[in-house]
Design a protein around this motif. Structure first.
Motif, PDB file in Angstrom:
ATOM      1  N   VAL A  13       0.567  -0.759  -0.349  1.00 41.47           N
ATOM      2  CA  VAL A  13      -0.172  -0.208   0.258  1.00 41.47           C
ATOM      3  C   VAL A  13       0.874   0.935  -0.323  1.00 41.47           C
ATOM      4  CG1 VAL A  13      -1.987   1.232   1.428  1.00 41.47           C
ATOM      5  CG2 VAL A  13      -2.121  -1.375   1.191  1.00 41.47           C
ATOM      6  N   ALA A  14       0.877   1.956  -0.502  1.00 42.50           N
ATOM      7  CA  ALA A  14       1.303   3.527  -1.018  1.00 42.50           C
ATOM      8  C   ALA A  14       0.894   4.795  -0.205  1.00 42.50           C
ATOM      9  CB  ALA A  14       1.204   4.047  -2.371  1.00 42.50           C
ATOM     10  N   LEU A  15       1.865   4.847   0.924  1.00 43.91           N
ATOM     11  CA  LEU A  15       0.892   5.686   1.645  1.00 43.91           C
ATOM     12  C   LEU A  15       1.675   7.511   0.786  1.00 43.91           C
ATOM     13  CD1 LEU A  15       1.502   4.161   4.710  1.00 43.91           C
ATOM     14  CD2 LEU A  15      -0.984   4.775   3.690  1.00 43.91           C
ATOM     15  N   VAL A  53       6.547  18.939   9.675  1.00 44.62           N
ATOM     16  CA  VAL A  53       5.751  18.797   9.539  1.00 44.62           C
ATOM     17  C   VAL A  53       5.150  17.349   8.154  1.00 44.62           C
ATOM     18  CG1 VAL A  53       2.331  19.733   9.424  1.00 44.62           C
ATOM     19  CG2 VAL A  53       4.613  20.521  10.649  1.00 44.62           C
ATOM     20  N   ILE A  54       4.451  15.847   8.545  1.00 50.55           N
ATOM     21  CA  ILE A  54       4.162  15.077   7.649  1.00 50.55           C
ATOM     22  C   ILE A  54       2.451  15.075   8.116  1.00 50.55           C
ATOM     23  CG2 ILE A  54       4.637  12.513   7.486  1.00 50.55           C
ATOM     24  CD1 ILE A  54       7.651  13.245   8.888  1.00 50.55           C
ATOM     25  N   ALA A  55       1.897  15.265   7.223  1.00 53.89           N
ATOM     26  CA  ALA A  55       1.164  14.512   7.205  1.00 53.89           C
ATOM     27  C   ALA A  55       0.982  13.564   6.444  1.00 53.89           C
ATOM     28  CB  ALA A  55       0.441  15.953   6.642  1.00 53.89           C
ATOM     29  N   TYR A  56      -0.308  12.440   5.818  1.00 54.98           N
ATOM     30  CA  TYR A  56      -0.383  12.374   5.130  1.00 54.98           C
ATOM     31  C   TYR A  56      -1.839  11.820   5.120  1.00 54.98           C
ATOM     32  CZ  TYR A  56      -1.423   7.845   8.572  1.00 54.98           C
ATOM     33  OH  TYR A  56      -1.645   7.280   9.941  1.00 54.98           O
ATOM     34  N   ASP A  57      -1.803  10.973   3.738  1.00 59.38           N
ATOM     35  CA  ASP A  57      -3.636  10.730   3.321  1.00 59.38           C
ATOM     36  C   ASP A  57      -3.729   8.821   4.482  1.00 59.38           C
ATOM     37  OD1 ASP A  57      -3.974  12.041   2.346  1.00 59.38           O
ATOM     38  OD2 ASP A  57      -3.509  12.083  -0.350  1.00 59.38           O
ATOM     39  N   ARG A  58      -4.670   8.448   4.553  1.00 57.42           N
ATOM     40  CA  ARG A  58      -5.368   6.961   5.376  1.00 57.42           C
ATOM     41  C   ARG A  58      -5.602   6.486   4.291  1.00 57.42           C
ATOM     42  NH1 ARG A  58      -8.678   8.351   8.388  1.00 57.42           N
ATOM     43  NH2 ARG A  58      -7.352   8.811   9.734  1.00 57.42           N
ATOM     44  N   ARG A  59      -5.203   5.061   3.555  1.00 55.01           N
ATOM     45  CA  ARG A  59      -5.077   4.476   3.151  1.00 55.01           C
ATOM     46  C   ARG A  59      -6.856   4.445   2.619  1.00 55.01           C
ATOM     47  NH1 ARG A  59      -4.651  -2.014   3.796  1.00 55.01           N
ATOM     48  NH2 ARG A  59      -2.428  -1.040   5.092  1.00 55.01           N
ATOM     49  N   GLY A  60      -6.953   4.252   0.981  1.00 55.17           N
ATOM     50  CA  GLY A  60      -7.974   4.527   0.735  1.00 55.17           C
ATOM     51  C   GLY A  60      -9.416   6.079   0.740  1.00 55.17           C
TER      52      GLY A  60
END
Length: 276
Positions: A13-15, A53-60
């Motif tokens: 899974v690519a985040l 600051v690191i902000a990521y998109d949840r899988r999906g």
């Protein structure tokens, strides 16, 4: 933007994430059903205050991969762990908004606190959303079942009106602009349908009460008293009682989406806590 790969079993899974600034790292974990873009008003303030600051998109959601499964909190916490490991982060601050509080707590349960400096829970679902006999202030099961059914029957129709209560627009039409509502709808509508449904099941039905008692990291809890999406009494009030080393800050006039409606105050409270 960049990506981190989390391999769970045979699946990769690519985040998708953004990574700005230098200094002590803070990871921002967004709520349902949005993306890292919901932190738009916090990221510049935190970078200016000297944080990475690191902000990521949840899988999906957002621009991350859209696997069919893996929306339970153990798997979601493993995604967070993959980011911390891949970026070789230490002395990490974890900040979870709404559903994102679950990743924070489950991460600590599964991976420990040794690498975590502080925790922030904002409008968080922690410790339990659903009403039970021992959680009388929770959201009634029938209401949660209505949401689940609406997502199955007319996901986009449900999402079209979701953020009105989220921001308290149903009570105060001036709470946010129509542009903000349209923006959030666009982000939410473009999330993977199965992710939207399965992630909702996770935040609606996961009980974190026992896990909260195991948290000793300094924790800031911020919640609005007018939050009709995640009630104050069943969330922040209980979380504060269960997490021994916690500070509860209450916004008497705030609904759920206080990261937008009360952005300046939130940024000040957040940075003040991080600097202590």
């Amino acid at each position: 933007m960049s990506t981190v790969i989390n391999k769970t079993g045979a699946e990769e899974v690519a985040l998708n994430l953004v990574d700005y600034g230098t200094g002590q790292p803070i990871i921002l974990i967004h709520g349902w059903p949005l993306s890292h873009k919901s932190w738009e008003q916090q990221i510049p303030a935190l970078v200016a205050a000297g944080y990475r600051v690191i902000a990521y998109d949840r899988r999906g959601f957002g621009d991350s991969s859209r696997p069919w499964d893996g929306y339970d909190y153990d798997t979601l916490a493993s995604d967070l762990h993959a980011i911390i490991e891949e970026l070789q982060l230490s002395d990490v601050i974890l900040a979870g908004f709404s559903m994102g509080g679950g990743e924070v707590v489950r991460y600590i349960t599964n991976y420990g606190e040794a690498n975590i400096a502080k925790v922030v829970l904002i409008s968080s679902i922690i410790p339990l959303v659903k009403q039970h006999t021992d959680n009388p202030d929770g959201v009634p099961s029938e209401k949660l079942e209505e949401i689940a059914q609406a997502l199955q029957d007319d996901r986009v129709g449900f999402l079209k009106g979701f953020h009105e209560q989220f921001y308290g627009v149903d009570k105060d039409a001036s709470a946010v602009s129509q542009g903000q509502l349209d923006y959030d709808f666009s982000i939410a509508a473009h999330a993977a349908p199965q992710a939207t449904v399965k992630a909702a099941d996770a935040w609606a039905n996961t009980d974190f009460r026992a896990e909260c008692a195991g948290i000793s990291t300094p924790t800031l809890i911020i919640h609005g008293k007018k939050d009709a999406t995640v009630p104050f009494e069943t969330a922040a009030q209980q979380a504060h009682q269960l997490i021994a080393n916690s500070l509860l800050v209450t916004y008497d006039d705030a609904a759920h989406g206080l990261n937008v409606t009360h952005a300046a105050r939130l940024n000040e409270d957040l940075i003040g806590f991080l600097k202590t």
